[in-house]
Design an enzyme around this catalytic site. Sequence first.
Site, PDB file in Angstrom:
ATOM      1  N   CYS A   1      76.127  43.958 -85.702  1.00  0.00           N
ATOM      2  CA  CYS A   1      77.541  44.355 -85.728  1.00  0.00           C
ATOM      3  C   CYS A   1      78.386  43.133 -85.403  1.00  0.00           C
ATOM      4  CB  CYS A   1      77.797  45.482 -84.727  1.00  0.00           C
ATOM      5  SG  CYS A   1      79.554  45.830 -84.484  1.00  0.00           S
TER       6      CYS A   1
ATOM      7  N   CYS B   1      80.312  43.472 -82.090  1.00  0.00           N
ATOM      8  CA  CYS B   1      79.416  43.352 -80.931  1.00  0.00           C
ATOM      9  C   CYS B   1      79.040  41.884 -80.733  1.00  0.00           C
ATOM     10  CB  CYS B   1      78.176  44.229 -81.099  1.00  0.00           C
ATOM     11  SG  CYS B   1      78.493  45.991 -80.811  1.00  0.00           S
TER      12      CYS B   1
ATOM     13  N   ASP C   1      93.203  38.732 -85.327  1.00  0.00           N
ATOM     14  CA  ASP C   1      92.528  38.920 -86.610  1.00  0.00           C
ATOM     15  C   ASP C   1      92.422  37.567 -87.321  1.00  0.00           C
ATOM     16  OD1 ASP C   1      92.087  41.624 -88.613  1.00  0.00           O
ATOM     17  OD2 ASP C   1      92.162  39.653 -89.570  1.00  0.00           O
TER      18      ASP C   1
ATOM     19  N   HIS D   1      79.971  50.259 -78.505  1.00  0.00           N
ATOM     20  CA  HIS D   1      79.904  50.340 -79.971  1.00  0.00           C
ATOM     21  C   HIS D   1      80.101  51.787 -80.416  1.00  0.00           C
ATOM     22  CE1 HIS D   1      78.779  49.238 -84.091  1.00  0.00           C
ATOM     23  NE2 HIS D   1      78.282  50.466 -84.123  1.00  0.00           N
TER      24      HIS D   1
ATOM     25  N   ASN E   1      91.211  51.984 -89.780  1.00  0.00           N
ATOM     26  CA  ASN E   1      90.650  52.353 -91.076  1.00  0.00           C
ATOM     27  C   ASN E   1      89.313  53.045 -90.856  1.00  0.00           C
ATOM     28  OD1 ASN E   1      92.773  51.115 -92.519  1.00  0.00           O
ATOM     29  ND2 ASN E   1      91.789  49.117 -92.343  1.00  0.00           N
TER      30      ASN E   1
ATOM     31  N   HIS F   1      82.679  48.965 -86.434  1.00  0.00           N
ATOM     32  CA  HIS F   1      82.845  49.068 -84.976  1.00  0.00           C
ATOM     33  C   HIS F   1      84.308  49.436 -84.791  1.00  0.00           C
ATOM     34  CE1 HIS F   1      81.948  47.300 -80.723  1.00  0.00           C
ATOM     35  NE2 HIS F   1      83.192  47.776 -80.683  1.00  0.00           N
TER      36      HIS F   1
ATOM     37  N   HIS G   1      87.964  49.809 -84.348  1.00  0.00           N
ATOM     38  CA  HIS G   1      88.974  48.811 -83.992  1.00  0.00           C
ATOM     39  C   HIS G   1      90.338  49.297 -84.433  1.00  0.00           C
ATOM     40  CE1 HIS G   1      87.360  47.833 -87.989  1.00  0.00           C
ATOM     41  NE2 HIS G   1      88.560  47.372 -88.304  1.00  0.00           N
TER      42      HIS G   1
ATOM     43  N   HIS H   1      94.077  47.965 -85.422  1.00  0.00           N
ATOM     44  CA  HIS H   1      94.914  46.835 -85.796  1.00  0.00           C
ATOM     45  C   HIS H   1      96.270  47.037 -85.118  1.00  0.00           C
ATOM     46  CE1 HIS H   1      92.405  45.627 -89.390  1.00  0.00           C
ATOM     47  NE2 HIS H   1      92.020  46.892 -89.278  1.00  0.00           N
TER      48      HIS H   1
HETATM   49  P1  5GP Z   1      88.896  46.699 -91.336  1.00  0.00           P
HETATM   50  O1  5GP Z   1      89.028  46.204 -92.743  1.00  0.00           O
HETATM   51  O2  5GP Z   1      87.458  47.068 -91.018  1.00  0.00           O
HETATM   52  O3  5GP Z   1      89.880  47.732 -90.928  1.00  0.00           O
HETATM   53  O4  5GP Z   1      89.284  45.457 -90.419  1.00  0.00           O
HETATM   54  C1  5GP Z   1      88.413  44.418 -90.153  1.00  0.00           C
HETATM   55  C2  5GP Z   1      89.269  43.240 -89.767  1.00  0.00           C
HETATM   56  O5  5GP Z   1      88.427  42.271 -89.170  1.00  0.00           O
HETATM   57  C3  5GP Z   1      89.946  42.556 -90.961  1.00  0.00           C
HETATM   58  O6  5GP Z   1      91.360  42.587 -90.776  1.00  0.00           O
HETATM   59  C4  5GP Z   1      89.388  41.140 -90.934  1.00  0.00           C
HETATM   60  O7  5GP Z   1      90.352  40.159 -91.238  1.00  0.00           O
HETATM   61  C5  5GP Z   1      88.891  40.994 -89.517  1.00  0.00           C
HETATM   62  N1  5GP Z   1      87.757  40.107 -89.359  1.00  0.00           N
HETATM   63  C6  5GP Z   1      86.647  40.048 -90.157  1.00  0.00           C
HETATM   64  N2  5GP Z   1      85.791  39.124 -89.683  1.00  0.00           N
HETATM   65  C7  5GP Z   1      86.383  38.582 -88.574  1.00  0.00           C
HETATM   66  C8  5GP Z   1      85.976  37.568 -87.649  1.00  0.00           C
HETATM   67  O8  5GP Z   1      84.897  36.976 -87.742  1.00  0.00           O
HETATM   68  N3  5GP Z   1      86.839  37.280 -86.645  1.00  0.00           N
HETATM   69  C9  5GP Z   1      88.050  37.905 -86.517  1.00  0.00           C
HETATM   70  N4  5GP Z   1      88.812  37.533 -85.488  1.00  0.00           N
HETATM   71  N5  5GP Z   1      88.452  38.872 -87.354  1.00  0.00           N
HETATM   72  C10 5GP Z   1      87.626  39.206 -88.376  1.00  0.00           C
HETATM   73 ZN    ZN Z   2      79.583  46.971 -82.546  1.00  0.00          ZN
END
Ligand code: 5GP
Ligand code: ZN
Length: 112
Positions: free
Chosen positions: A3, A6, A29, A45, A85, A96, A98, A100
């Site tokens: 993950c 994680c 992000d 997690h 999301n 995991h 999260h 925004h």
């Molecule tokens: P999701 O698309 O799952 O709602 O959001 C995942 C978020 O994680 C995305 O906005 C993406 O830019 C961010 N993200 C992906 N990989 C990394 C990373 O390695 N570090 C950071 N800080 N953000 C990440």
């Molecule tokens: Zn996780």
Amino acid sequence: MDCLFCSILEGAIPSQKVYEDENVYAFRDINPQAPVHVLVIPKEHIPSADAVSAVNSGKVAAVFEAIPKIAKECGLEQGYRVITNVGEHGCQSVKHLHFHVLGGKQLSEKMD
Ligand code: 5GP
Ligand code: ZN
């Protein structure tokens, strides 16, 4: 378990920390969609909002207690948006839970 978030919590992948407490971690992000774009996660997690239950909802509450502190720290006095999301249609890319936190400009009324 493989993950990304994680791994970030373990420090195996670097992140720009914004806030941390016993249950919650927040970091910038990597691909910001607004002048302020912070991801707020429970340290436990939990795969997504669809996996929230009476067993783990305290950890989710801890996230929401942290969000106003994070918003203040990031200068979001004029408001912000909190998004999570879920699954394929929700475009969840990291499995995991999260949230925004987006702000620092006038956001669009459109949410999809
Ligand atoms: P999701 O698309 O799952 O709602 O959001 C995942 C978020 O994680 C995305 O906005 C993406 O830019 C961010 N993200 C992906 N990989 C990394 C990373 O390695 N570090 C950071 N800080 N953000 C990440
Ligand atoms: Zn996780």
